[in-house]
Scaffold this motif. Structure first.
Motif, PDB file in Angstrom:
ATOM      1  N   ILE A   1       0.846  -1.197   0.000  1.00  0.00           N
ATOM      2  CA  ILE A   1       0.000   0.000   0.000  1.00  0.00           C
ATOM      3  C   ILE A   1       0.880   1.245   0.000  1.00  0.00           C
ATOM      4  O   ILE A   1       1.814   1.353   0.806  1.00  0.00           O
ATOM      5  N   ASP A   2       0.590   2.190  -0.878  1.00  0.00           N
ATOM      6  CA  ASP A   2       1.311   3.464  -0.910  1.00  0.00           C
ATOM      7  C   ASP A   2       0.440   4.451  -1.676  1.00  0.00           C
ATOM      8  O   ASP A   2      -0.677   4.108  -2.098  1.00  0.00           O
ATOM      9  N   HIS A   3       0.957   5.679  -1.844  1.00  0.00           N
ATOM     10  CA  HIS A   3       0.193   6.665  -2.604  1.00  0.00           C
ATOM     11  C   HIS A   3       0.960   7.197  -3.804  1.00  0.00           C
ATOM     12  O   HIS A   3       0.475   8.074  -4.515  1.00  0.00           O
TER      13      HIS A   3
ATOM     14  N   ASP B   1     -11.967   4.128   1.462  1.00  0.00           N
ATOM     15  CA  ASP B   1     -11.466   3.557   2.715  1.00  0.00           C
ATOM     16  C   ASP B   1     -10.592   2.361   2.360  1.00  0.00           C
ATOM     17  O   ASP B   1     -11.106   1.319   1.944  1.00  0.00           O
ATOM     18  N   ILE B   2      -9.281   2.509   2.515  1.00  0.00           N
ATOM     19  CA  ILE B   2      -8.371   1.445   2.119  1.00  0.00           C
ATOM     20  C   ILE B   2      -8.582   0.195   2.970  1.00  0.00           C
ATOM     21  O   ILE B   2      -8.392  -0.928   2.502  1.00  0.00           O
ATOM     22  N   VAL B   3      -9.009   0.372   4.223  1.00  0.00           N
ATOM     23  CA  VAL B   3      -9.245  -0.794   5.080  1.00  0.00           C
ATOM     24  C   VAL B   3     -10.408  -1.620   4.544  1.00  0.00           C
ATOM     25  O   VAL B   3     -10.327  -2.860   4.484  1.00  0.00           O
ATOM     26  N   VAL B   4     -11.475  -0.973   4.142  1.00  0.00           N
ATOM     27  CA  VAL B   4     -12.617  -1.681   3.571  1.00  0.00           C
ATOM     28  C   VAL B   4     -12.191  -2.441   2.315  1.00  0.00           C
ATOM     29  O   VAL B   4     -12.567  -3.602   2.106  1.00  0.00           O
ATOM     30  N   HIS B   5     -11.377  -1.789   1.483  1.00  0.00           N
ATOM     31  CA  HIS B   5     -10.901  -2.460   0.269  1.00  0.00           C
ATOM     32  C   HIS B   5     -10.064  -3.696   0.615  1.00  0.00           C
ATOM     33  O   HIS B   5     -10.245  -4.757  -0.002  1.00  0.00           O
ATOM     34  N   LEU B   6      -9.173  -3.564   1.592  1.00  0.00           N
ATOM     35  CA  LEU B   6      -8.354  -4.714   1.981  1.00  0.00           C
ATOM     36  C   LEU B   6      -9.210  -5.855   2.510  1.00  0.00           C
ATOM     37  O   LEU B   6      -8.930  -7.030   2.258  1.00  0.00           O
ATOM     38  N   LYS B   7     -10.259  -5.521   3.259  1.00  0.00           N
ATOM     39  CA  LYS B   7     -11.155  -6.572   3.737  1.00  0.00           C
ATOM     40  C   LYS B   7     -11.853  -7.270   2.562  1.00  0.00           C
ATOM     41  O   LYS B   7     -11.979  -8.502   2.542  1.00  0.00           O
ATOM     42  N   LYS B   8     -12.276  -6.477   1.573  1.00  0.00           N
ATOM     43  CA  LYS B   8     -12.967  -7.055   0.428  1.00  0.00           C
ATOM     44  C   LYS B   8     -12.091  -8.039  -0.328  1.00  0.00           C
ATOM     45  O   LYS B   8     -12.579  -9.071  -0.810  1.00  0.00           O
ATOM     46  N   ILE B   9     -10.806  -7.745  -0.446  1.00  0.00           N
ATOM     47  CA  ILE B   9      -9.942  -8.609  -1.262  1.00  0.00           C
ATOM     48  C   ILE B   9      -9.281  -9.716  -0.433  1.00  0.00           C
ATOM     49  O   ILE B   9      -8.453 -10.469  -0.946  1.00  0.00           O
ATOM     50  N   THR B  10      -9.679  -9.812   0.833  1.00  0.00           N
ATOM     51  CA  THR B  10      -9.165 -10.901   1.689  1.00  0.00           C
ATOM     52  C   THR B  10     -10.324 -11.673   2.316  1.00  0.00           C
ATOM     53  O   THR B  10     -10.276 -12.044   3.486  1.00  0.00           O
ATOM     54  N   GLU B  11     -11.365 -11.890   1.515  1.00  0.00           N
ATOM     55  CA  GLU B  11     -12.533 -12.669   1.940  1.00  0.00           C
ATOM     56  C   GLU B  11     -13.182 -12.096   3.192  1.00  0.00           C
ATOM     57  O   GLU B  11     -13.747 -12.818   4.005  1.00  0.00           O
ATOM     58  N   HIS B  12     -13.075 -10.786   3.346  1.00  0.00           N
ATOM     59  CA  HIS B  12     -13.688 -10.043   4.457  1.00  0.00           C
ATOM     60  C   HIS B  12     -13.140 -10.462   5.823  1.00  0.00           C
ATOM     61  O   HIS B  12     -13.754 -10.190   6.854  1.00  0.00           O
ATOM     62  N   LEU B  13     -11.982 -11.089   5.831  1.00  0.00           N
ATOM     63  CA  LEU B  13     -11.339 -11.456   7.095  1.00  0.00           C
ATOM     64  C   LEU B  13     -10.236 -10.478   7.462  1.00  0.00           C
ATOM     65  O   LEU B  13     -10.072 -10.097   8.624  1.00  0.00           O
TER      66      LEU B  13
ATOM     67  N   TRP C   1      -4.432   1.798  10.377  1.00  0.00           N
ATOM     68  CA  TRP C   1      -4.841   1.005   9.222  1.00  0.00           C
ATOM     69  C   TRP C   1      -4.406  -0.439   9.406  1.00  0.00           C
ATOM     70  O   TRP C   1      -5.147  -1.372   9.082  1.00  0.00           O
ATOM     71  N   ALA C   2      -3.193  -0.631   9.900  1.00  0.00           N
ATOM     72  CA  ALA C   2      -2.693  -1.992  10.123  1.00  0.00           C
ATOM     73  C   ALA C   2      -3.568  -2.725  11.139  1.00  0.00           C
ATOM     74  O   ALA C   2      -3.945  -3.877  10.943  1.00  0.00           O
ATOM     75  N   ILE C   3      -3.906  -2.051  12.227  1.00  0.00           N
ATOM     76  CA  ILE C   3      -4.752  -2.657  13.254  1.00  0.00           C
ATOM     77  C   ILE C   3      -6.115  -3.041  12.688  1.00  0.00           C
ATOM     78  O   ILE C   3      -6.662  -4.122  12.970  1.00  0.00           O
ATOM     79  N   ASP C   4      -6.662  -2.162  11.867  1.00  0.00           N
ATOM     80  CA  ASP C   4      -7.996  -2.414  11.310  1.00  0.00           C
ATOM     81  C   ASP C   4      -7.999  -3.467  10.203  1.00  0.00           C
ATOM     82  O   ASP C   4      -9.012  -4.140   9.989  1.00  0.00           O
ATOM     83  N   SER C   5      -6.872  -3.594   9.492  1.00  0.00           N
ATOM     84  CA  SER C   5      -6.896  -4.412   8.272  1.00  0.00           C
ATOM     85  C   SER C   5      -6.444  -5.850   8.479  1.00  0.00           C
ATOM     86  O   SER C   5      -6.617  -6.673   7.579  1.00  0.00           O
ATOM     87  N   VAL C   6      -5.877  -6.176   9.634  1.00  0.00           N
ATOM     88  CA  VAL C   6      -5.532  -7.582   9.869  1.00  0.00           C
ATOM     89  C   VAL C   6      -6.723  -8.311  10.474  1.00  0.00           C
ATOM     90  O   VAL C   6      -7.586  -7.709  11.113  1.00  0.00           O
TER      91      VAL C   6
END
Length: 382
Positions: free
Chosen positions: A208-210, A234-246, A284-289
């Motif tokens: 992830i970067d900009h 929301d990058i966290v929502v996107h990461l959840k979507k591409i990791t089977e919402h886990l 973001w890290a806390i939310d996305s794992v």
């Protein structure tokens, strides 16, 4: 000698400075042949690191040739080619005996946490760094190591911090075979962390970067999937979507390796970019794992006055692991990987700049100009 000298935030220049001398019987004086500007040097350049004094020489990534040794030095001789880890450590204290060289108890009178670091303000001991023609190396029998004949200097200088730190960050993630790993920050350390994740068994690596040019390097060098967080609400929502919402199994925060922004932005976290002094990326890290996941933190964080989601981390059962990298502990395995061709550290080098032009180098690196990812500084211009 010629040396980079700090004159205040965003003001560095090359000046004549006294050549360092042996101050202790265990010292060595090293003639620098390669140095580098690290992303964490930008904390100093931007005036964000406390007690960065005018006249200081930066630079904690360097290799060179031994020019002089103190009377107690036994393992080095003048003429030896050496690589010097960014950690200054005694080798004998409680922490060094456990391989925690970055936490040495005897080299930094100004703190109880971090040990000594070359060229990184008086909060890490006040040692001058290697963005100069010569540098004093304390505990010369402990820190430096002979530079292997097969290892190119442009590769070796990157093992003194950036590659070792990225590899260490992947280690801290305790990656298991098949894990999904997300790396925040596509600077040099993030790139190395992403590449190292594959060596430790990752099944999927997302960076992830900009900045698109850094994401392109992450795809090319680290063979990672990439996401530009500015393209998502929301990058966290996107990461959840591409990791089977886990969520990812492991998140690596490599953001502090590329500081950005001014003090007010860091204190208030008002500028929602990946910054060393803002907890945005860490949150973001806390939310996305996923629940029960692991977060590895290598970012060179300074004081933070805005909230870290520690309660969320606790309730999710996350493991948070972090430290400054004990560089020399990583070298044996990294030598194997480099010699076998699994890693080519200098593949991320974009600029080679003479020491006399270091002010321009800092400007290019700080302002993200000319596709700059990693600049190497050459004291003799070759």
């Amino acid at each position: 000698m010629q040396a980079m000298v700090y004159r205040g935030p965003y003001r560095v220049r090359v000046e004549e400075k006294d050549r360092p001398s042996v101050e202790h019987p265990n010292d060595a004086i090293v003639r620098v042949t390669r140095a580098a500007i690290c992303g964490s040097d930008l904390h100093l350049y931007h005036g964000l690191m406390p007690d960065t004094r005018v006249g200081t020489t930066f630079g904690h990534e360097f290799v060179g040739v031994v020019d002089e040794v103190g009377p107690s030095v036994e393992r080095l001789r003048p003429g030896d080619r050496v690589m010097v880890p960014f950690n200054i450590f005694c080798g004998t204290c409680f922490y060094c005996a456990r391989g925690l060289y970055s936490n040495c108890h005897n080299v930094n009178p100004n703190a109880t946490a971090v040990g000594g670091i070359y060229g990184y303000s008086h909060t890490t001991g006040g040692y001058d760094g290697g963005q100069a023609e010569y540098v004093r190396v304390p505990f010369a029998d402990v820190g430096p190591a002979p530079l292997p004949d097969w290892l190119d200097e442009d590769d070796a200088v990157l093992l003194t911090d950036a590659l070792a730190t990225g590899y260490f960050g992947a280690q801290l993630g305790e990656i298991r075979e098949g894990d999904v790993v997300v790396v925040f920050g596509a600077g040099p350390v993030g790139l190395y962390a992403a590449k190292s994740s594959w060596l430790m068994g990752a099944g999927r690596v997302i960076v992830i970067d900009h900045l698109d040019y850094r994401l392109a390097k992450a795809a090319e060098f680290a063979h990672a999937e990439t996401c530009n967080f500015t393209e998502y609400d929301d990058i966290v929502v996107h990461l959840k979507k591409i990791t089977e919402h886990l969520g990812a199994d492991v998140a690596i925060d490599a953001v502090g390796a590329e500081a950005d922004g001014n003090l007010i932005q860091h204190v208030t976290a008002a500028k929602l970019k990946l910054q060393g002094g803002s907890p945005v990326a860490l949150n973001w890290a806390i939310d996305s794992v996923r629940k029960g996941g692991t977060i590895s933190v290598m970012g060179a964080y300074g004081p933070m006055f805005s909230a870290v989601k520690f309660g969320d981390a606790m309730n999710k059962g996350l493991t948070l692991r972090m430290n400054q990298c004990p560089v020399k502990r990583q070298w044996p395995r990294l030598f194997e990987h480099v010699r076998a061709g699994y890693l080519k550290p200098s593949d991320i080098v974009t600029h080679r700049i003479p020491l006399e032009h270091i002010a321009e180098a800092y400007h290019i690196f700080s302002a993200k100009l000319d596709g700059c990812i990693k600049p190497i500084i050459v004291p003799d211009g070759r």
